[in-house]
Design a protein around this motif. Structure first.
Motif, short mmCIF file in Angstrom:
data_model
loop_
_atom_site.label_atom_id
_atom_site.label_comp_id
_atom_site.label_asym_id
_atom_site.label_seq_id
_atom_site.Cartn_x
_atom_site.Cartn_y
_atom_site.Cartn_z
N SER A 123 7.66 -4.28 2.63
CA SER A 123 6.30 -4.10 3.12
C SER A 123 5.50 -3.11 2.28
CB SER A 123 6.31 -3.66 4.59
OG SER A 123 6.99 -2.44 4.75
N GLY A 124 6.08 -2.64 1.19
CA GLY A 124 5.36 -1.75 0.29
C GLY A 124 4.45 -2.52 -0.65
N ARG B 111 5.14 -6.58 -1.05
CA ARG B 111 4.25 -7.60 -0.48
C ARG B 111 3.79 -8.60 -1.54
NH1 ARG B 111 2.03 -3.02 2.05
NH2 ARG B 111 0.20 -3.07 0.68
N ARG B 112 3.77 -8.21 -2.79
CA ARG B 112 3.40 -9.13 -3.87
C ARG B 112 4.62 -9.86 -4.42
NH1 ARG B 112 -1.83 -9.55 -3.02
NH2 ARG B 112 -2.29 -10.16 -5.19
N THR C 58 9.92 3.11 -1.25
CA THR C 58 9.25 4.38 -1.53
C THR C 58 8.80 4.96 -0.19
OG1 THR C 58 7.08 3.30 -1.82
CG2 THR C 58 8.41 3.66 -3.81
N ASP C 59 8.36 6.20 -0.22
CA ASP C 59 7.79 6.82 0.97
C ASP C 59 6.60 7.66 0.52
OD1 ASP C 59 7.18 7.95 3.37
OD2 ASP C 59 9.20 8.65 3.83
N PRO D 260 -4.12 -4.92 -5.71
CA PRO D 260 -4.09 -5.08 -4.25
C PRO D 260 -2.99 -4.26 -3.58
CG PRO D 260 -4.37 -7.20 -5.31
CD PRO D 260 -4.09 -6.22 -6.40
N GLY D 261 -3.38 -3.53 -2.54
CA GLY D 261 -2.41 -2.77 -1.77
C GLY D 261 -2.07 -1.41 -2.33
N THR D 262 -2.59 -1.07 -3.51
CA THR D 262 -2.27 0.22 -4.12
C THR D 262 -3.36 1.26 -3.88
OG1 THR D 262 -3.35 -0.29 -6.24
CG2 THR D 262 -1.05 -1.01 -5.97
#
Length: 243
Positions: free
Chosen positions: A11-12, A16-17, A77-78, A181-183
């Motif tokens: 889900s990171g 997701r990509r 990652t966190d 996207p998403g970053t």
């Protein structure tokens, strides 16, 4: 022929990509998240979601074995959304723990499942000061201080666990700064890599590449990327279709 793939950290931003790319390539994907609310999102992408915490070694091992995983991909990652500077100090410590303890647990789970290879996310901006561009054989910055020392220590631990995972083949992808996207970023400082192209490198590593480390970044003056291009057939300009 598709493989049974266990994707940790699905889900990171990269995960997701990556899920759609793996599914489109014919692989069966078991995708992890720590948050039950994100499970249905992963299912919608074509994966079989599983909620598990990488620090729960027993539960993680059980999940990897139950999935009959042939390939394990580590994209855990966190980090705070958008890399919020006000939250990065605390996040750096948590992220380093994932890279060390979390990676160690994932390696042991991969061994228990008799997985063939483990592909792991690392970073390409922790080389020791020296002549550039850096090749994968150049030393990492083990003499770093402060917050950088925490990050570099986590990276060194991660890479040691992955490359020492025999009989599992360990492949480390040292990504440039992510954007796309998403970053939360439309561009990034060098060395940089679009999130789709970063995920694409992991897809290629499922079938290609020998044990070792590869820099994964757009052409730049800081790190060489010839190895990823020649061993994986990687393309920095790769983007998901329809995006």
């Amino acid at each position: 022929m598709g493989h049974r793939i266990f994707l940790a950290g699905a889900s990171g931003a990269i995960g997701r990509r990556l899920v759609p790319q793996l599914v489109a390539a014919g692989h069966q994907v078991t995708a992890t998240t720590r948050q039950a609310a994100r499970a249905e999102d992963l299912r919608a992408l074509g994966a079989d979601p599983v909620v598990v915490d990488v620090f729960d070694a027993n539960a993680l091992r059980a999940a990897v074995v139950a999935a009959r995983s042939e390939i394990v991909i580590h994209q855990l990652t966190d980090l705070p959304a958008g890399l919020d500077p006000s939250k990065m100090a605390e996040a750096t410590t948590r992220n380093a723990r994932i890279r060390d303890e979390g990676t160690r647990n994932l390696v042991e789970a991969a061994k228990a499942a008799n997985a063939k290879r483990l592909i792991a996310q690392s970073i390409a901006w922790v080389y020791a000061p020296g002549s550039e561009p850096h090749a994968e054989t150049d030393p990492l910055d083990s003499g770093a201080e402060g917050g950088r020392a925490v990050s570099v220590g986590g990276v060194i631990a991660l890479e040691k666990h992955v490359l020492g995972a025999s009989p599992v083949t360990g492949i480390v992808l040292r990504y440039g700064h992510l954007y796309g996207p998403g970053t939360g970023a439309e561009s990034a400082a060098e060395p940089a890599v679009h999130v789709d192209a970063a995920a694409y490198a992991a897809l290629l590593a499922v079938e290609r590449g020998e044990q070792g480390v590869l820099n994964v970044a757009e052409p730049n003056s800081h790190v060489t990327t010839d190895k990823a291009v020649s061993e994986l057939g990687w393309r920095a300009g790769f983007r998901l279709s329809g995006e």
